[in-house]
Design a protein around this motif. Structure first.
Motif, PDB file in Angstrom:
ATOM      1  N   ALA A   1       0.829  -1.203   0.000  1.00  0.00           N
ATOM      2  CA  ALA A   1       0.000   0.000   0.000  1.00  0.00           C
ATOM      3  C   ALA A   1       0.866   1.257   0.000  1.00  0.00           C
ATOM      4  O   ALA A   1       2.075   1.210   0.248  1.00  0.00           O
ATOM      5  CB  ALA A   1      -0.912   0.001   1.243  1.00  0.00           C
ATOM      6  N   SER A   2       0.202   2.368  -0.297  1.00  0.00           N
ATOM      7  CA  SER A   2       0.867   3.672  -0.212  1.00  0.00           C
ATOM      8  C   SER A   2      -0.182   4.699   0.156  1.00  0.00           C
ATOM      9  O   SER A   2      -1.368   4.536  -0.157  1.00  0.00           O
ATOM     10  CB  SER A   2       1.529   4.048  -1.540  1.00  0.00           C
ATOM     11  OG  SER A   2       0.542   4.229  -2.545  1.00  0.00           O
TER      12      SER A   2
ATOM     13  N   VAL B   1       4.801   1.602   0.879  1.00  0.00           N
ATOM     14  CA  VAL B   1       5.781   2.126  -0.072  1.00  0.00           C
ATOM     15  C   VAL B   1       5.712   3.648  -0.072  1.00  0.00           C
ATOM     16  O   VAL B   1       4.632   4.234  -0.136  1.00  0.00           O
ATOM     17  CB  VAL B   1       5.510   1.603  -1.497  1.00  0.00           C
ATOM     18  CG1 VAL B   1       6.559   2.131  -2.472  1.00  0.00           C
ATOM     19  CG2 VAL B   1       5.502   0.080  -1.510  1.00  0.00           C
ATOM     20  N   SER B   2       6.889   4.288  -0.005  1.00  0.00           N
ATOM     21  CA  SER B   2       6.950   5.753  -0.052  1.00  0.00           C
ATOM     22  C   SER B   2       8.254   6.192  -0.697  1.00  0.00           C
ATOM     23  O   SER B   2       9.241   5.454  -0.698  1.00  0.00           O
ATOM     24  CB  SER B   2       6.857   6.343   1.360  1.00  0.00           C
ATOM     25  OG  SER B   2       6.913   7.766   1.318  1.00  0.00           O
TER      26      SER B   2
ATOM     27  N   LEU C   1       4.213  11.964   4.619  1.00  0.00           N
ATOM     28  CA  LEU C   1       3.035  12.334   5.401  1.00  0.00           C
ATOM     29  C   LEU C   1       1.882  11.387   5.095  1.00  0.00           C
ATOM     30  O   LEU C   1       1.203  10.884   5.999  1.00  0.00           O
ATOM     31  CB  LEU C   1       2.639  13.782   5.070  1.00  0.00           C
ATOM     32  CG  LEU C   1       1.513  14.399   5.894  1.00  0.00           C
ATOM     33  CD1 LEU C   1       1.911  14.519   7.352  1.00  0.00           C
ATOM     34  CD2 LEU C   1       1.141  15.765   5.325  1.00  0.00           C
ATOM     35  N   ASP C   2       1.674  11.099   3.807  1.00  0.00           N
ATOM     36  CA  ASP C   2       0.607  10.179   3.411  1.00  0.00           C
ATOM     37  C   ASP C   2       0.944   8.743   3.796  1.00  0.00           C
ATOM     38  O   ASP C   2       0.045   7.965   4.118  1.00  0.00           O
ATOM     39  CB  ASP C   2       0.363  10.286   1.904  1.00  0.00           C
ATOM     40  CG  ASP C   2      -0.277  11.616   1.522  1.00  0.00           C
ATOM     41  OD1 ASP C   2      -1.035  12.150   2.341  1.00  0.00           O
ATOM     42  OD2 ASP C   2      -0.003  12.123   0.422  1.00  0.00           O
ATOM     43  N   ALA C   3       2.217   8.377   3.717  1.00  0.00           N
ATOM     44  CA  ALA C   3       2.627   7.027   4.124  1.00  0.00           C
ATOM     45  C   ALA C   3       2.328   6.799   5.603  1.00  0.00           C
ATOM     46  O   ALA C   3       1.893   5.707   5.999  1.00  0.00           O
ATOM     47  CB  ALA C   3       4.112   6.821   3.847  1.00  0.00           C
TER      48      ALA C   3
ATOM     49  N   GLY D   1      14.297   9.876   4.300  1.00  0.00           N
ATOM     50  CA  GLY D   1      13.024  10.287   4.904  1.00  0.00           C
ATOM     51  C   GLY D   1      12.225   9.110   5.421  1.00  0.00           C
ATOM     52  O   GLY D   1      11.675   9.149   6.528  1.00  0.00           O
ATOM     53  N   ALA D   2      12.151   8.021   4.624  1.00  0.00           N
ATOM     54  CA  ALA D   2      11.402   6.834   5.043  1.00  0.00           C
ATOM     55  C   ALA D   2      12.091   6.146   6.216  1.00  0.00           C
ATOM     56  O   ALA D   2      11.441   5.555   7.078  1.00  0.00           O
ATOM     57  CB  ALA D   2      11.243   5.864   3.879  1.00  0.00           C
ATOM     58  N   ARG D   3      13.424   6.225   6.254  1.00  0.00           N
ATOM     59  CA  ARG D   3      14.154   5.637   7.381  1.00  0.00           C
ATOM     60  C   ARG D   3      13.769   6.350   8.687  1.00  0.00           C
ATOM     61  O   ARG D   3      13.556   5.708   9.722  1.00  0.00           O
ATOM     62  CB  ARG D   3      15.661   5.754   7.132  1.00  0.00           C
ATOM     63  CG  ARG D   3      16.518   4.914   8.055  1.00  0.00           C
ATOM     64  CD  ARG D   3      17.992   5.072   7.703  1.00  0.00           C
ATOM     65  NE  ARG D   3      18.252   4.700   6.306  1.00  0.00           N
ATOM     66  CZ  ARG D   3      18.461   3.451   5.899  1.00  0.00           C
ATOM     67  NH1 ARG D   3      18.445   2.463   6.779  1.00  0.00           N
ATOM     68  NH2 ARG D   3      18.699   3.198   4.627  1.00  0.00           N
TER      69      ARG D   3
END
Length: 285
Positions: free
Chosen positions: A39-40, A173-174, A182-184, A224-226
């Motif tokens: 998903a995202s 997933v981002s 922010l959405d993730a 950022g995802a980290r």
């Protein structure tokens, strides 16, 4: 336990009970051991490409495992293009749809049931009916894993799927940019609210390496995802680079895991597949 944390825990339990009231009872998909949703929070972050290569990576890592791919993105099905599949599914004697096959993997998508260029202008009830058919009227045979490519966002389709079938875990997933993160985060929080384990985050398009000079550029920002994974206390499953090979093989319907198995890009997807299996094992303990 402090009084405030005890009160917060009680509030969360009441909220869960309220959300569960009147919901359909979860029923497993016949023949499927574990369902993994990809998903995202928003579109355009490479979710479908990740879902396809993750599914193929699960097979590549352990050829004894049987893996299927369900494209639940009703409005924008991408799996037919990414998996180079066309045509309508045949029906079994029990009136179940047979998935289309490529690269040894059964696939089902709304894209097999409508014309390529036909816009899907359906209201909510029609979409829910289509999702029900994709979940319940497909003959998957026996699968160890069913990877579900979810639509972007946190709407009716996502809730309907999580409420109807038991899900072993979600992969978010981002890209590293702030707006995608922010959405993730919203997506991850949604799965937590419906009691679906978040297996971890995939940081897609993490770095661009110039094919001429090998200089690396973090076009969408770095790590950022980290940082989000650390904030959410979930695992970063891996990084996928922004690479021309991934885009070209996807557009040709020849996913990089099968068309360039020795490439660093394919290896990145296989590492993520391994991390997903490890997290599923942890969650089942």
């Amino acid at each position: 336990m402090s009084e405030s944390s005890s009160g917060e825990r009680a509030l969360q339990e009441r909220q869960k009970a309220h959300m569960a009231r009147g919901l359909p009872k979860q029923k497993p998909i016949a023949g499927v051991k574990e369902v993994i949703v990809v998903a995202s929070g928003k579109g355009g972050v490479g979710k479908s490409t990740t879902a396809v290569n993750l599914a193929l990576g699960l097979m590549a890592n352990d050829q004894s495992k049987r893996v299927g791919l369900l494209d639940a993105d009703v409005y924008g099905p991408s799996v037919p293009k990414l998996m180079n599949l066309k045509g309508n599914p045949e029906l079994t004697d029990n009136n179940l749809m047979r998935p289309l096959m490529n690269f040894g993997m059964p696939c089902m998508s709304m894209g097999f049931l409508v014309e390529d260029t036909a816009p899907i202008v359906w209201r909510g009830l029609m979409v829910m009916s289509a999702i029900e058919k994709l979940l319940r009227q497909v003959d998957w045979g026996l699968l160890d894993y069913l990877v579900v490519d979810m639509p972007p966002g946190t709407g009716d389709v996502q809730l309907s799927i999580t409420q109807n079938i038991p899900i072993a875990g979600a992969v978010i997933v981002s890209t590293p940019q702030d707006i995608a993160l922010l959405d993730a985060r919203r997506g991850a929080e949604m799965f937590r609210k419906v009691n679906v384990p978040v297996l971890g985050l995939v940081q897609n398009m993490s770095v661009f390496q110039c094919p001429q000079c090998n200089h690396q550029t973090h076009i969408f920002g770095s790590d950022g995802a980290r940082e989000l994974a650390r904030t959410l206390e979930v695992e970063l499953l891996g990084d996928i680079p922004l690479h021309l090979n991934i885009r070209e093989t996807s557009d040709k319907g020849q996913p990089v895991v099968v068309s360039s198995p020795d490439s660093p890009e394919a290896e990145a997807y296989r590492r993520i597949a391994s991390a997903v299996v490890c997290r599923l094992t942890e969650e089942s303990r």
